[in-house]
Design a protein around this motif. Structure first.
Motif, mmCIF file in Angstrom:
data_model
loop_
_atom_site.group_PDB
_atom_site.id
_atom_site.type_symbol
_atom_site.label_atom_id
_atom_site.label_comp_id
_atom_site.label_asym_id
_atom_site.label_seq_id
_atom_site.Cartn_x
_atom_site.Cartn_y
_atom_site.Cartn_z
ATOM 1 N N VAL A 1 1.008 -1.434 -0.083
ATOM 2 C CA VAL A 1 0.042 -0.070 0.000
ATOM 3 C C VAL A 1 0.935 1.133 0.088
ATOM 4 O O VAL A 1 1.860 1.405 0.829
ATOM 5 N N ASN A 2 0.590 2.319 -0.918
ATOM 6 C CA ASN A 2 1.575 3.428 -0.991
ATOM 7 C C ASN A 2 2.927 3.204 -1.277
ATOM 8 O O ASN A 2 3.365 2.146 -2.281
ATOM 9 N N GLU A 3 3.788 3.405 -0.388
ATOM 10 C CA GLU A 3 5.187 3.070 -0.508
ATOM 11 C C GLU A 3 5.567 2.086 0.180
ATOM 12 O O GLU A 3 6.799 1.571 0.142
ATOM 13 N N GLN A 4 4.907 1.439 0.929
ATOM 14 C CA GLN A 4 5.089 0.364 1.986
ATOM 15 C C GLN A 4 4.656 -1.047 1.293
ATOM 16 O O GLN A 4 3.799 -1.417 0.756
ATOM 17 N N THR A 5 6.054 -1.909 1.249
ATOM 18 C CA THR A 5 5.597 -3.330 1.014
ATOM 19 C C THR A 5 4.783 -4.337 2.019
ATOM 20 O O THR A 5 5.411 -4.032 3.149
ATOM 21 N N ASN A 6 4.040 -5.021 1.890
ATOM 22 C CA ASN A 6 3.572 -5.683 2.846
ATOM 23 C C ASN A 6 4.148 -7.057 2.969
ATOM 24 O O ASN A 6 4.739 -7.345 4.026
ATOM 25 N N PHE A 7 4.053 -8.101 2.136
ATOM 26 C CA PHE A 7 4.653 -9.353 1.998
ATOM 27 C C PHE A 7 4.528 -9.975 0.649
ATOM 28 O O PHE A 7 4.166 -9.536 -0.235
ATOM 29 N N THR A 8 5.428 -11.224 0.491
ATOM 30 C CA THR A 8 5.705 -11.732 -0.876
ATOM 31 C C THR A 8 5.202 -13.127 -0.770
ATOM 32 O O THR A 8 5.871 -13.775 0.311
ATOM 33 N N TYR A 9 4.450 -13.743 -1.640
ATOM 34 C CA TYR A 9 4.254 -14.875 -1.748
ATOM 35 C C TYR A 9 5.040 -15.632 -3.030
ATOM 36 O O TYR A 9 4.943 -15.075 -4.005
ATOM 37 N N GLN A 10 5.676 -16.695 -2.540
ATOM 38 C CA GLN A 10 6.627 -17.321 -3.237
ATOM 39 C C GLN A 10 6.190 -18.607 -3.842
ATOM 40 O O GLN A 10 5.417 -19.400 -3.112
ATOM 41 N N LYS A 11 6.592 -18.944 -5.152
ATOM 42 C CA LYS A 11 6.408 -20.076 -5.814
ATOM 43 C C LYS A 11 7.283 -21.178 -5.065
ATOM 44 O O LYS A 11 8.583 -21.154 -5.044
ATOM 45 N N ILE A 12 6.733 -22.227 -4.913
ATOM 46 C CA ILE A 12 7.707 -23.458 -4.204
ATOM 47 C C ILE A 12 7.975 -24.567 -5.323
ATOM 48 O O ILE A 12 7.130 -24.797 -5.939
ATOM 49 N N SER A 13 9.248 -24.724 -5.349
ATOM 50 C CA SER A 13 9.748 -25.571 -6.457
ATOM 51 C C SER A 13 9.177 -26.783 -6.217
ATOM 52 O O SER A 13 9.427 -27.546 -4.996
ATOM 53 N N GLY A 14 8.556 -27.524 -7.079
ATOM 54 C CA GLY A 14 7.830 -28.923 -7.028
ATOM 55 C C GLY A 14 6.668 -28.998 -6.630
ATOM 56 O O GLY A 14 5.970 -29.931 -6.634
ATOM 57 N N ALA A 15 5.935 -28.033 -6.108
ATOM 58 C CA ALA A 15 4.804 -28.039 -5.500
ATOM 59 C C ALA A 15 3.674 -28.031 -6.504
ATOM 60 O O ALA A 15 2.597 -28.515 -6.110
ATOM 61 N N GLY A 16 3.777 -27.617 -7.857
ATOM 62 C CA GLY A 16 2.992 -27.871 -9.109
ATOM 63 C C GLY A 16 2.043 -26.500 -9.028
ATOM 64 O O GLY A 16 2.015 -25.646 -8.357
ATOM 65 N N THR A 17 0.683 -26.854 -9.676
ATOM 66 C CA THR A 17 -0.129 -25.780 -10.018
ATOM 67 C C THR A 17 -1.176 -25.975 -8.925
ATOM 68 O O THR A 17 -2.006 -24.776 -8.842
ATOM 69 N N PHE A 18 -1.033 -26.758 -7.820
ATOM 70 C CA PHE A 18 -1.999 -26.630 -6.772
ATOM 71 C C PHE A 18 -1.592 -25.316 -5.793
ATOM 72 O O PHE A 18 -2.402 -24.623 -5.519
ATOM 73 N N GLN A 19 -0.214 -25.345 -5.794
ATOM 74 C CA GLN A 19 0.384 -24.023 -4.994
ATOM 75 C C GLN A 19 0.626 -22.812 -5.935
ATOM 76 O O GLN A 19 0.267 -21.712 -5.563
ATOM 77 N N TRP A 20 0.684 -23.018 -7.270
ATOM 78 C CA TRP A 20 1.064 -22.031 -8.092
ATOM 79 C C TRP A 20 0.110 -22.211 -9.385
ATOM 80 O O TRP A 20 0.730 -22.501 -10.453
ATOM 81 N N PRO A 21 -1.027 -21.594 -9.224
ATOM 82 C CA PRO A 21 -1.819 -21.703 -10.675
ATOM 83 C C PRO A 21 -1.752 -20.433 -11.193
ATOM 84 O O PRO A 21 -2.562 -20.074 -12.234
ATOM 85 N N PHE A 22 -0.673 -19.419 -10.686
ATOM 86 C CA PHE A 22 -0.550 -18.190 -11.402
ATOM 87 C C PHE A 22 0.378 -17.976 -12.457
ATOM 88 O O PHE A 22 1.234 -17.284 -12.538
ATOM 89 N N ASP A 23 0.128 -18.952 -13.312
ATOM 90 C CA ASP A 23 0.805 -18.746 -14.716
ATOM 91 C C ASP A 23 -0.062 -18.579 -15.727
ATOM 92 O O ASP A 23 -0.227 -19.143 -16.819
ATOM 93 N N GLN A 24 -1.229 -17.813 -15.633
ATOM 94 C CA GLN A 24 -2.101 -17.815 -16.740
ATOM 95 C C GLN A 24 -2.961 -16.286 -16.528
ATOM 96 O O GLN A 24 -2.625 -15.669 -15.389
#
Length: 303
Positions: free
Chosen positions: A244-267
């Protein structure tokens, strides 16, 4: 509204015809898929070098990008819940749905004034007809009109408080390419009641269905409720960062090997701007607080 493409053009001025002939143009970092999906090729780590590829300043309703949301008129709802078209009181069984009170029929729910979009929640002035819901709320979505894959989306908004209020700025998949799982959701901002903070959240099959929470997927961050604030998400191929504004809150990371259940964010995902009532924040306990407004000054997409 204005589209901006930052591209250097070199022209040769021809005396005959008096026009500029483009000779060279820097290659954009995105391709336009299906005529409306901005798919980013690469992500420059320097924010000063990101390109503003699309924006809306909300001078008026740009129907080439947005559709007003309506519980009774949006096929996304009526196809899943045909009882809405058959039973006048069907809405009573789905009051926890974010769109329970969405109305495009009420002209007061979505308005424009001096370059600001107003998404309102207010009392239904006439509950004697088919639409006997007590409240109406306003929202826009860009499904099949504007979507993107990767980039930084910024939305400058001011949020009115009320008990039962649930304004939200969020993204869901344009085509939902994985039929056997939840295809993900990116919540850039959700504010409840009178809170002086907002939620920023990732949803996926990983946490919603498998109930796995071994990676941080949400956090809250404070904001100034009396002012316009810029809520943003920066989405890369392997991480999604909120702030929000100039402040970063948090980052959600892709887990290697976890597949699309954890990372469907390739669409590609499309955008929802919605002023909501009830559901997660609870009931409207002080209806005298209505009407309330989510004012949106502008929205910008960088790639």
């Amino acid at each position: 509204m204005k589209r901006i493409y930052k591209c250097v053009n070199f022209g040769l001025l021809l005396i005959v015809g008096l026009f500029a002939l483009p000779m060279a143009c820097s290659s954009p970092r995105y391709e336009l898929v299906d005529g409306y999906i901005y798919k980013q090729h690469s992500h420059n780590e320097d924010p000063d070098r990101w390109e503003l590829v699309w924006e809306d300043r909300f001078d008026s309703l740009q129907t080439q990008f947005w559709t007003p949301i309506d519980l009774y008129r949006s096929p996304r709802f009526t196809n899943r819940m045909p009882q809405l078209l058959e039973d006048q009181n069907a809405w009573r069984e789905i009051t926890n749905l974010w769109a329970s009170y969405m109305s495009a029929e009420n002209p007061e729910t979505v308005t424009f004034d001096a370059g600001v979009l107003h998404l309102k929640a207010l009392k239904n002035r006439d509950t004697t007809g088919w639409d006997n819901r007590p409240y109406h709320t306003g929202g826009l979505w860009s499904q099949k009109k504007l979507a993107f894959q990767y980039g930084r989306l910024e939305i400058r908004a001011q949020l009115d408080p009320a008990y039962g209020a649930w304004p939200a700025l969020w993204l869901i998949p344009e085509k939902a390419i994985y039929p056997d799982q939840h295809n993900g959701e990116i919540d850039i901002m959700e504010r409840l009641n009178h809170d002086a903070f907002v939620y920023q959240t990732i949803h996926s099959h990983w946490n919603l269905n498998l109930k796995l929470d071994n990676i941080k997927r949400y956090d809250t961050i404070s904001f100034d409720p009396k002012k316009f604030n810029t809520f943003w998400v920066s989405w890369k191929k392997d991480q999604i960062t909120f702030g929000v504004n100039e402040q970063t809150n948090f980052t959600y990371q892709k887990i290697s090997g976890a597949g699309t259940f954890q990372w469907p964010f390739d669409q590609p995902f499309f955008i929802i701007l919605s002023q909501q009532l009830e559901g997660w924040p609870g009931k409207v306990t002080q209806p005298e607080e209505l009407p309330i407004d989510m004012k949106i000054d502008w929205i910008r997409l960088y790639q």
